[in-house]
Scaffold this motif. Structure first.
Motif, PDB file in Angstrom:
ATOM      1  N   UNK A   1      57.339  66.281  46.903  1.00  0.00           N
ATOM      2  CA  UNK A   1      57.057  64.924  46.453  1.00  0.00           C
ATOM      3  C   UNK A   1      56.483  64.072  47.582  1.00  0.00           C
ATOM      4  N   UNK A   2      57.060  64.166  48.764  1.00  0.00           N
ATOM      5  CA  UNK A   2      56.603  63.336  49.882  1.00  0.00           C
ATOM      6  C   UNK A   2      55.142  63.602  50.219  1.00  0.00           C
ATOM      7  N   UNK A   3      54.698  64.840  50.058  1.00  0.00           N
ATOM      8  CA  UNK A   3      53.299  65.180  50.345  1.00  0.00           C
ATOM      9  C   UNK A   3      52.353  64.652  49.276  1.00  0.00           C
ATOM     10  N   UNK A   4      52.780  64.704  48.014  1.00  0.00           N
ATOM     11  CA  UNK A   4      51.887  64.396  46.896  1.00  0.00           C
ATOM     12  C   UNK A   4      51.891  62.933  46.478  1.00  0.00           C
ATOM     13  N   UNK A   5      52.985  62.199  46.765  1.00  0.00           N
ATOM     14  CA  UNK A   5      53.148  60.862  46.195  1.00  0.00           C
ATOM     15  C   UNK A   5      52.039  59.872  46.581  1.00  0.00           C
ATOM     16  N   UNK A   6      51.615  59.784  47.861  1.00  0.00           N
ATOM     17  CA  UNK A   6      50.549  58.812  48.164  1.00  0.00           C
ATOM     18  C   UNK A   6      49.289  59.042  47.338  1.00  0.00           C
ATOM     19  N   UNK A   7      48.875  60.293  47.183  1.00  0.00           N
ATOM     20  CA  UNK A   7      47.691  60.589  46.392  1.00  0.00           C
ATOM     21  C   UNK A   7      47.878  60.272  44.917  1.00  0.00           C
ATOM     22  N   UNK A   8      49.075  60.551  44.398  1.00  0.00           N
ATOM     23  CA  UNK A   8      49.347  60.281  42.990  1.00  0.00           C
ATOM     24  C   UNK A   8      49.299  58.783  42.705  1.00  0.00           C
ATOM     25  N   UNK A   9      49.885  57.992  43.600  1.00  0.00           N
ATOM     26  CA  UNK A   9      49.883  56.542  43.397  1.00  0.00           C
ATOM     27  C   UNK A   9      48.479  55.965  43.544  1.00  0.00           C
ATOM     28  N   UNK A  10      47.679  56.538  44.427  1.00  0.00           N
ATOM     29  CA  UNK A  10      46.291  56.096  44.565  1.00  0.00           C
ATOM     30  C   UNK A  10      45.518  56.371  43.286  1.00  0.00           C
ATOM     31  N   UNK A  11      45.782  57.516  42.647  1.00  0.00           N
ATOM     32  CA  UNK A  11      45.127  57.839  41.374  1.00  0.00           C
ATOM     33  C   UNK A  11      45.515  56.837  40.291  1.00  0.00           C
TER      34      UNK A  11
END
Length: 294
Positions: free
Chosen positions: A281-291
């Protein structure tokens, strides 16, 4: 293999359909509106209507059925009992006896749960276990990925709306979020190989977080700095029922019960049995929120 997927247009359904198509299967994507899904055959399927389910199964003539339909919040006639329990009963009645059946439940499913959602998921599991079909049941924790509702909307709004971030109680409730890619890989593996027949697996990620840590992680991913203020459970117990008079309450009584219960379990044996990639989750969350922002 011919595979019918219910709830195919949803967040998890879309990922499962993609995973099955990538493996070369013929996929029939069932949804209430019969929404087109690239590479799959679209078919109208309303799990609360036995006739609709029978027609969809007749069209697809499946060798396997993946049942994913579920709701988080009750609205009108779409209740937990009608969708999760009656819907599962309707699908089980229509599935060919020789077909594999893979069922999406939820971590914490228990007919005796204080949460209406978790209790209905537990009753649906009991129907699957008594169906006589060759089945596999998966119980995911919180699922993150492109288009998810919890991290992309609920938690983001919670940490963004006010000058402070409200924290339920001491924030110690544990969670072990799992990526939608891991979930899709598990479902595809169970369908394709028949691994895990008659088994129930928890689907959880590699890292466990407290509720407070999830709030902190969401803040960091959004680049925000705000104080997190605990709200005593005694106050929450009074406030949550009052919130239900609002058209769209910030938290339902059911969601509140589930949050207090936490949502965690070891990621074995599912991780090894299905070769799950275990995205973090920590790796993916910034990109997911940007999307989500875009």
């Amino acid at each position: 293999m011919r595979i019918l997927v219910t709830g195919a247009s949803g967040f998890v359904g879309s990922a499962v359909v993609r995973a099955l198509l990538e493996r070369g299967h013929e996929v029939w994507a069932g949804s209430r509106g019969g929404r087109p899904v690239a590479g799959a055959h679209a078919v109208g399927l309303d799990v609360t209507d036995p006739g609709s389910v029978q027609r969809a199964v007749g069209q697809a003539d499946p060798e396997a059925v993946v049942h994913l339909v579920g709701i988080i919040v009750e609205k009108g006639t779409q209740t937990f009992e009608r969708v999760h329990v009656d819907g599962t009963r309707n699908v089980l009645a229509a599935v060919p006896r020789t077909a594999r059946y893979v069922h999406m439940s939820a971590l914490g499913a228990d007919p005796q749960s204080a949460s209406g959602y978790s209790a209905s998921k537990g009753r649906a599991e009991a129907l699957v276990q008594g169906s006589g079909l060759t089945f596999t049941i998966f119980r995911p924790s919180l699922i993150f990925g492109p288009g998810d509702d919890f991290f992309g909307r609920v938690l983001r709004e919670l940490v963004s709306t006010a000058p402070i971030v409200p924290q339920i109680g001491d924030g110690s409730f544990p969670f072990r979020p799992v990526s939608v890619q891991d979930v899709a890989t598990a479902f595809a593996g169970a369908v394709e190989t028949g691994t895990g027949r008659g088994e129930t697996y928890a689907l959880t990620g590699p890292d466990e977080f407290t509720f407070r840590q999830l709030l902190e992680l969401e803040l960091r991913a959004l680049g925000k700095t705000k104080p997190i203020v605990p709200v005593p459970l005694a106050l929450m117990n009074l406030a949550v029922p009052l919130m239900q008079v609002l058209p769209n309450p910030p938290i339902t009584k059911d969601q509140y019960a589930m949050l207090k219960a936490g949502n965690t379990a070891p990621n074995e044996p599912a991780r090894t049995v299905f070769g799950l990639p275990m995205r973090r989750l920590a790796d993916d969350l910034p990109g997911l929120l940007a999307q989500h922002r875009s």
